[in-house]
Design a protein around this motif. Structure first.
Motif, PDB file in Angstrom:
ATOM      1  N   THR A 118       0.915  -1.176   0.777  1.00  0.00           N
ATOM      2  CA  THR A 118      -0.008  -0.685  -0.047  1.00  0.00           C
ATOM      3  C   THR A 118       0.984   1.456  -0.045  1.00  0.00           C
ATOM      4  O   THR A 118       1.348   1.361   0.432  1.00  0.00           O
ATOM      5  CB  THR A 118      -0.247   0.198   0.603  1.00  0.00           C
TER       6      THR A 118
ATOM      7  N   ASN B 122      -7.552   1.330  -3.926  1.00  0.00           N
ATOM      8  CA  ASN B 122      -7.757   0.948  -2.863  1.00  0.00           C
ATOM      9  C   ASN B 122      -6.877   0.546  -2.332  1.00  0.00           C
ATOM     10  O   ASN B 122      -6.442   0.305  -1.187  1.00  0.00           O
ATOM     11  CB  ASN B 122      -8.446  -0.636  -3.161  1.00  0.00           C
ATOM     12  N   ARG B 123      -5.453   0.831  -3.033  1.00  0.00           N
ATOM     13  CA  ARG B 123      -4.295   1.015  -1.926  1.00  0.00           C
ATOM     14  C   ARG B 123      -2.953   1.465  -2.136  1.00  0.00           C
ATOM     15  O   ARG B 123      -2.073   2.101  -1.923  1.00  0.00           O
ATOM     16  CB  ARG B 123      -3.377  -0.611  -2.709  1.00  0.00           C
TER      17      ARG B 123
END
Length: 294
Positions: free
Chosen positions: A146, A171-172
């Motif tokens: 991430t 999303n990361r």
């Protein structure tokens, strides 16, 4: 204003654009004319060759004329078409972001080579993220990592968020407005990888840049202070609380800056970094990994 016969064939249009750009002393007139016409027609360079005897419709014609005129004034092709490939990925760009260059791919490659386990859940920090190209290129190869991208420019962050979404990495990846590490919480979990392509052009060298760069790319992302090292000093001073004990710190370098940036790192951490060359054989990346002092 470029004057063009609206009944020209594709190959004629390319040659006409090439002549206009060559007359303006643009460095790569043929390639630029091909890219701009391909953008207007929605065709790649191979398709332009295969369709070279087809006529160019009126609306793409008008757009092509406008883009040729703008390129003749040295506006970068990447801004004119709105995107640039980097590390095999397509990134959208705006004048708020630096144009990704092959030299910076060396930074991504060096960081990836220094990571033993690409499946590890690493935390990555990109300082001065711009279009997000460095951070997102790493996340595309590190499936469990991430990342956070920081930039002082709201417009640049907006583009980075757009690229993260387009590449399926939103999303990361998260993005925050910050002058270097100012927006980070020193009590939060540290980062395993910190990288940056900081402003590294000295004041004296700014005026010598090509007009494509000097007149159009964001000056705040280029100006490294009197000696080009202001950003390196700031990051090296601020980064210890945010880098994990075995963390990796990586910088892109300007020409001739490896000894000076290496000396800054050695003075701060007591150990010299490693230097990595780009494809042209120039010192381009400095990597540092060491347990931090308590």
């Amino acid at each position: 204003m470029a004057k063009m016969d609206t009944h020209m064939l594709i190959y004629e249009a390319i040659q006409h654009g090439r002549k206009c750009l060559a007359a303006a002393n643009v460095a790569s007139p043929l390639l630029d004319a091909q890219v701009l016409l391909g953008h207007c027609l929605g065709l790649d360079r191979m398709a332009l060759l295969l369709k070279r005897d087809q006529h160019v419709p009126d609306e793409p014609w008008r757009l092509y004329c406008q883009l040729i005129d703008r390129r003749a004034n040295f506006e970068p092709v990447a801004y004119l078409v709105g995107n640039r490939e980097f590390c095999g990925l397509d990134f959208q760009l705006s004048p708020a972001t630096l144009i990704p260059r092959p030299d910076s791919e060396t930074l991504v490659e060096a960081v990836l080579a220094a990571i033993a386990d690409h499946e590890a859940p690493l935390r990555v920090l990109d300082l001065g993220t711009g279009s997000g190209c460095l951070l997102l290129s790493l996340l595309a190869v590190l499936p469990k990592a991430t990342g956070v991208g920081l930039d002082i420019s709201e417009d640049a962050l907006s583009m980075a968020k757009t690229n993260a979404k387009r590449l399926g990495l939103a999303n990361r990846a998260s993005f925050k407005q910050s002058e270097w590490t100012a927006a980070l919480d020193p009590k939060a979990a540290p980062f395993d990888v910190v990288l940056s392509n900081p402003p590294y052009i000295s004041h004296d060298d700014l005026v010598q840049l090509m007009p494509d760069v000097r007149c159009y790319e964001p000056m705040r992302a280029l100006d490294g202070g009197p000696d080009g090292l202001d950003a390196y000093r700031a990051i090296i001073e601020q980064i210890p609380p945010f880098l994990s004990p075995d963390g990796l710190l990586a910088f892109e370098l300007g020409a001739g800056q490896a000894p000076m940036v290496g000396a800054l790192l050695q003075a701060a951490f007591g150990q010299p970094p490693s230097i990595h060359k780009d494809l042209a054989g120039h010192d381009r990346v400095v990597l540092f990994r060491k347990a931090l002092r308590s």
